[in-house]
Structures are given as structure tokens and as C-alpha cells.
Design a protein around this motif. Structure first.
Motif, PDB file in Angstrom:
ATOM      1  N   GLU A  96      86.963   7.182 -94.295  1.00 41.30           N
ATOM      2  CA  GLU A  96      85.848   7.851 -93.624  1.00 41.30           C
ATOM      3  C   GLU A  96      86.206   9.314 -93.324  1.00 41.30           C
ATOM      4  OE1 GLU A  96      84.816   5.320 -90.327  1.00 41.30           O
ATOM      5  OE2 GLU A  96      84.495   3.646 -91.717  1.00 41.30           O
ATOM      6  N   PRO A  97      85.202  10.239 -93.515  1.00 44.10           N
ATOM      7  CA  PRO A  97      85.481  11.669 -93.336  1.00 44.10           C
ATOM      8  C   PRO A  97      86.144  12.019 -91.999  1.00 44.10           C
ATOM      9  CG  PRO A  97      83.316  11.375 -94.307  1.00 44.10           C
ATOM     10  CD  PRO A  97      83.814   9.994 -93.975  1.00 44.10           C
ATOM     11  N   GLN A  98      85.713  11.324 -90.933  1.00 42.48           N
ATOM     12  CA  GLN A  98      86.284  11.594 -89.611  1.00 42.48           C
ATOM     13  C   GLN A  98      87.802  11.319 -89.610  1.00 42.48           C
ATOM     14  OE1 GLN A  98      84.604   8.726 -87.055  1.00 42.48           O
ATOM     15  NE2 GLN A  98      84.524  10.121 -85.296  1.00 42.48           N
ATOM     16  N   ILE A  99      88.188  10.290 -90.332  1.00 42.63           N
ATOM     17  CA  ILE A  99      89.607   9.916 -90.370  1.00 42.63           C
ATOM     18  C   ILE A  99      90.407  10.925 -91.210  1.00 42.63           C
ATOM     19  CG2 ILE A  99      91.256   8.044 -90.908  1.00 42.63           C
ATOM     20  CD1 ILE A  99      89.242   7.586 -88.509  1.00 42.63           C
ATOM     21  N   SER A 100      89.749  11.563 -92.185  1.00 43.00           N
ATOM     22  CA  SER A 100      90.428  12.614 -92.962  1.00 43.00           C
ATOM     23  C   SER A 100      90.920  13.706 -92.017  1.00 43.00           C
ATOM     24  CB  SER A 100      89.471  13.277 -93.961  1.00 43.00           C
ATOM     25  OG  SER A 100      88.877  12.333 -94.792  1.00 43.00           O
ATOM     26  N   TYR A 141      82.619  14.751-102.901  1.00 39.21           N
ATOM     27  CA  TYR A 141      81.270  14.350-102.489  1.00 39.21           C
ATOM     28  C   TYR A 141      80.795  13.175-103.346  1.00 39.21           C
ATOM     29  CZ  TYR A 141      76.224  14.657-101.842  1.00 39.21           C
ATOM     30  OH  TYR A 141      74.908  14.353-101.580  1.00 39.21           O
ATOM     31  N   GLU A 142      81.027  13.254-104.644  1.00 38.58           N
ATOM     32  CA  GLU A 142      80.602  12.166-105.546  1.00 38.58           C
ATOM     33  C   GLU A 142      81.342  10.864-105.214  1.00 38.58           C
ATOM     34  OE1 GLU A 142      79.450  15.141-109.246  1.00 38.58           O
ATOM     35  OE2 GLU A 142      81.207  13.827-109.488  1.00 38.58           O
ATOM     36  N   GLN A 143      82.642  10.995-104.905  1.00 41.91           N
ATOM     37  CA  GLN A 143      83.417   9.792-104.548  1.00 41.91           C
ATOM     38  C   GLN A 143      82.864   9.163-103.267  1.00 41.91           C
ATOM     39  OE1 GLN A 143      87.355  11.353-103.974  1.00 41.91           O
ATOM     40  NE2 GLN A 143      87.976  11.078-106.104  1.00 41.91           N
ATOM     41  N   LEU A 144      82.563  10.010-102.270  1.00 37.41           N
ATOM     42  CA  LEU A 144      82.068   9.488-100.992  1.00 37.41           C
ATOM     43  C   LEU A 144      80.708   8.817-101.186  1.00 37.41           C
ATOM     44  CD1 LEU A 144      83.140  12.403 -98.596  1.00 37.41           C
ATOM     45  CD2 LEU A 144      84.114  10.110 -98.652  1.00 37.41           C
ATOM     46  N   CYS A 145      79.846   9.445-102.015  1.00 39.05           N
ATOM     47  CA  CYS A 145      78.524   8.856-102.284  1.00 39.05           C
ATOM     48  C   CYS A 145      78.676   7.498-102.959  1.00 39.05           C
ATOM     49  CB  CYS A 145      77.683   9.768-103.179  1.00 39.05           C
ATOM     50  SG  CYS A 145      77.169  11.262-102.344  1.00 39.05           S
ATOM     51  N   GLU A 146      79.600   7.423-103.918  1.00 34.88           N
ATOM     52  CA  GLU A 146      79.843   6.149-104.627  1.00 34.88           C
ATOM     53  C   GLU A 146      80.243   5.049-103.658  1.00 34.88           C
ATOM     54  OE1 GLU A 146      82.831   6.297-107.793  1.00 34.88           O
ATOM     55  OE2 GLU A 146      81.517   7.751-108.794  1.00 34.88           O
ATOM     56  N   LYS A 147      81.024   5.449-102.641  1.00 35.47           N
ATOM     57  CA  LYS A 147      81.492   4.452-101.664  1.00 35.47           C
ATOM     58  C   LYS A 147      80.445   4.188-100.581  1.00 35.47           C
ATOM     59  CE  LYS A 147      86.377   5.204-102.283  1.00 35.47           C
ATOM     60  NZ  LYS A 147      87.460   6.108-102.020  1.00 35.47           N
ATOM     61  N   GLY A 148      79.290   4.874-100.691  1.00 34.33           N
ATOM     62  CA  GLY A 148      78.221   4.663 -99.712  1.00 34.33           C
ATOM     63  C   GLY A 148      78.496   5.333 -98.377  1.00 34.33           C
ATOM     64  N   ASP A 191      93.997  -5.114 -92.755  1.00 36.39           N
ATOM     65  CA  ASP A 191      93.802  -4.277 -93.939  1.00 36.39           C
ATOM     66  C   ASP A 191      92.762  -3.199 -93.598  1.00 36.39           C
ATOM     67  OD1 ASP A 191      93.043  -3.118 -96.376  1.00 36.39           O
ATOM     68  OD2 ASP A 191      93.414  -4.972 -97.487  1.00 36.39           O
ATOM     69  N   VAL A 192      93.216  -1.950 -93.580  1.00 33.52           N
ATOM     70  CA  VAL A 192      92.326  -0.845 -93.166  1.00 33.52           C
ATOM     71  C   VAL A 192      92.040   0.097 -94.341  1.00 33.52           C
ATOM     72  CG1 VAL A 192      93.026  -0.882 -90.723  1.00 33.52           C
ATOM     73  CG2 VAL A 192      94.330   0.514 -92.357  1.00 33.52           C
ATOM     74  N   SER A 193      92.277  -0.383 -95.564  1.00 33.31           N
ATOM     75  CA  SER A 193      92.189   0.481 -96.755  1.00 33.31           C
ATOM     76  C   SER A 193      90.829   1.138 -96.933  1.00 33.31           C
ATOM     77  CB  SER A 193      92.526  -0.326 -98.008  1.00 33.31           C
ATOM     78  OG  SER A 193      93.693  -1.047 -97.801  1.00 33.31           O
ATOM     79  N   GLU A 194      89.764   0.496 -96.466  1.00 31.79           N
ATOM     80  CA  GLU A 194      88.444   1.120 -96.598  1.00 31.79           C
ATOM     81  C   GLU A 194      88.179   2.088 -95.439  1.00 31.79           C
ATOM     82  OE1 GLU A 194      88.432  -2.282 -97.808  1.00 31.79           O
ATOM     83  OE2 GLU A 194      88.342  -1.357 -99.798  1.00 31.79           O
ATOM     84  N   ARG A 195      88.514   1.653 -94.246  1.00 34.12           N
ATOM     85  CA  ARG A 195      88.208   2.467 -93.054  1.00 34.12           C
ATOM     86  C   ARG A 195      88.864   3.844 -93.094  1.00 34.12           C
ATOM     87  NH1 ARG A 195      87.928   1.343 -87.183  1.00 34.12           N
ATOM     88  NH2 ARG A 195      86.802   3.266 -87.536  1.00 34.12           N
TER      89      ARG A 195
END
Ligand code: DC
Length: 225
Positions: free
Chosen positions: A92-96, A158-165, A85-89
Motif C-alpha cells: 500500500e502507498p502509505q506503507i511505501s 501507477y500501472e502496477q498499483l492499478c493492476e493490484k486494485g 503473511d503481510v506480503s500484500e499489505r
């Protein structure tokens, strides 16, 4: 065979596609399909293999090593890559950036096309992405193209990424978003653009509820037809 209802939502990153699509799917009891997550999963594999995402031949070769599965649990759509399960990984911005780069290759788009179409054959769906109304589901019941200014979209992202730490600055988020807009719109295959019969919704300055109300109204109108 009954034709299923399909809502196609396209638009640039950060326009609010996934938030609105998820809510609409819940409201109407449809399946939410996040196609960006599918491209991200391919991007993650290419990253893990240490392959240059711009190298078409190398990317093509590695597709045979990918087993992709999409499943749903109480958290929503999950992406399973070769059993993991890679749903979190994949967030990451690099993966975008990897996702955006690999999505320009025809071999990758072909590899993922049937999977996306099959979901819309089997279920009523709200599917979001870049080419859903133009390529994946040209006969969708409703096509919406969501957009907003790049600053507004970067702020939300940006807000979404901050929320996800996930650590990053607003400036980096805005720069990455503009870069991806450029890649996704300029590519020759299935570029990001509104279908001729799509309804354009500009969400700049809207609250989530305001945008959702507009989308809900469009779906209700279309369901009545
Ligand atoms: O929606 P997203 O930001 O998670 O998508 C990640 C990348 O995947 C995006 O930059 C372009 C690509 N993509 C695509 O080419 N076609 C789609 N239908 C969905 C995403």
C-alpha cells in the motif's frame, strides 16, 4: 566454502528492479531477494503501532517486538511479520512512505543487514534494493544500477498499483515517487547511489523485454568469467 554468485540491482523506485530481478532469478535458477519488501515490513509494523516513523528512539524500541521471516512459495517471496503473511499489505502507498522513513535510521539498517547477507552466503541470489552494491554485498559478482526518468517510473508504478486494485491517481504516484527518491538519496546512511563499479542501465522508453535482454547479457558475460 564456495562463494555464491550474486547480482546486486539497485536504483530508485519504479525503475523496473523487481520485475527484471525476478525474471533474471527464474532464468538462471537463482533466489530473488526483494530487500524493499523487508524494509516495508518494518514500515508496516511501525504504522500498526501508531509510531511516528521519523522518531528514531521509538522505532528503535519497537524493533525488539518484530519477528521477521522471509519465505518462498509459488507466488514468490513472502514476508511474514510476527507469524502473519503481510506480503500484500506492505504494497500500500502509505506503507511505501513508512518504509522510506524508517529505512533512514541506522538501527533499522543494522537490524536487517545480517538477514540480507546470510541469504547471499547460502544461495546464488539476485538481490534488489538501494544499497546492495554499496553496502550489503560490496563483493557482488555483478552490480547493476537501474534508472529511468521519474515520469516513466511513475507510469510503471501507477500501472502496477492499478493492476493490484490499489486506488490512486497518476499525479499522486508521481508526487510520492519524487518524495521517496528525495528521502532515499538524501539520507546520510546508505543513500541510494550507484556503486563505483556498477553498470548503469537506463530503462527509459524500453519495453520489459528490451531491458531484460540487456540484463541477461550482462549476467551471461559475468558468469563466463
Ligand atoms: O524497493 P521498494 O520501493 O519496495 O523499497 C521501499 C523503501 O525501502 C524505499 O523507499 C527505501 C527502502 N529501502 C532501502 O532503504 N534499502 C534497500 N536496500 C531497499 C529498500
Amino acid at each position: 566454502m564456495k562463494k555464491h554468485f550474486a547480482v546486486a540491482i539497485d536504483g530508485p523506485s519504479g525503475a523496473g528492479k523487481s520485475t527484471l530481478a525476478k525474471r533474471a532469478a527464474q532464468r538462471f535458477g537463482f533466489v530473488y531477494v526483494d530487500t524493499g519488501a523487508i524494509y516495508r515490513t518494518v514500515g508496516l509494523f511501525v504504522f500498526q503501532e501508531g509510531i511516528d516513523p521519523g522518531d528514531k528512539e521509538a522505532v528503535k524500541e519497537c524493533l525488539s517486538k518484530i519477528k521477521l521471516q522471509l519465505c518462498y512459495d509459488e507466488r514468490g517471496q513472502r514476508m511474514i511479520l510476527n507469524g502473519e503473511d503481510v506480503s500484500e499489505r506492505i504494497r500500500e502507498p502509505q506503507i511505501s512512505m513508512y518504509a522510506s522513513a524508517v529505512s533512514a535510521h541506522g538501527c533499522v539498517r543494522d537490524f536487517l543487514l545480517d538477514m540480507q547477507r546470510k541469504l547471499a552466503e547460502d544461495y546464488d541470489v539476485v538481490m534488489d534494493g538501494r544499497d546492495i552494491g554499496t553496502v550489503v554485498l560490496p563483493n557482488a559478482s555483478l552490480k547493476v544500477f537501474l534508472t529511468a526518468t521519474s515520469e516513466d517510473r511513475a507510469r510503471r508504478r501507477y500501472e502496477q498499483l492499478c493492476e493490484k486494485g490499489i486506488g490512486c491517481t497518476f499525479e499522486e504516484t508521481l508526487r510520492d515517487l519524487k518524495q521517496r527518491d528525495e528521502n532515499d538519496s538524501r539520507r546520510s546512511l546508505a543513500p541510494l547511489k550507484a556503486a563505483d563499479d556498477a553498470i548503469v542501465l537506463d530503462t527509459t522508453g524500453d519495453t520489459e523485454s528490451e531491458s531484460f535482454d540487456k540484463l541477461e547479457k550482462l549476467i551471461l558475460e559475468r558468469l563466463k568469467k
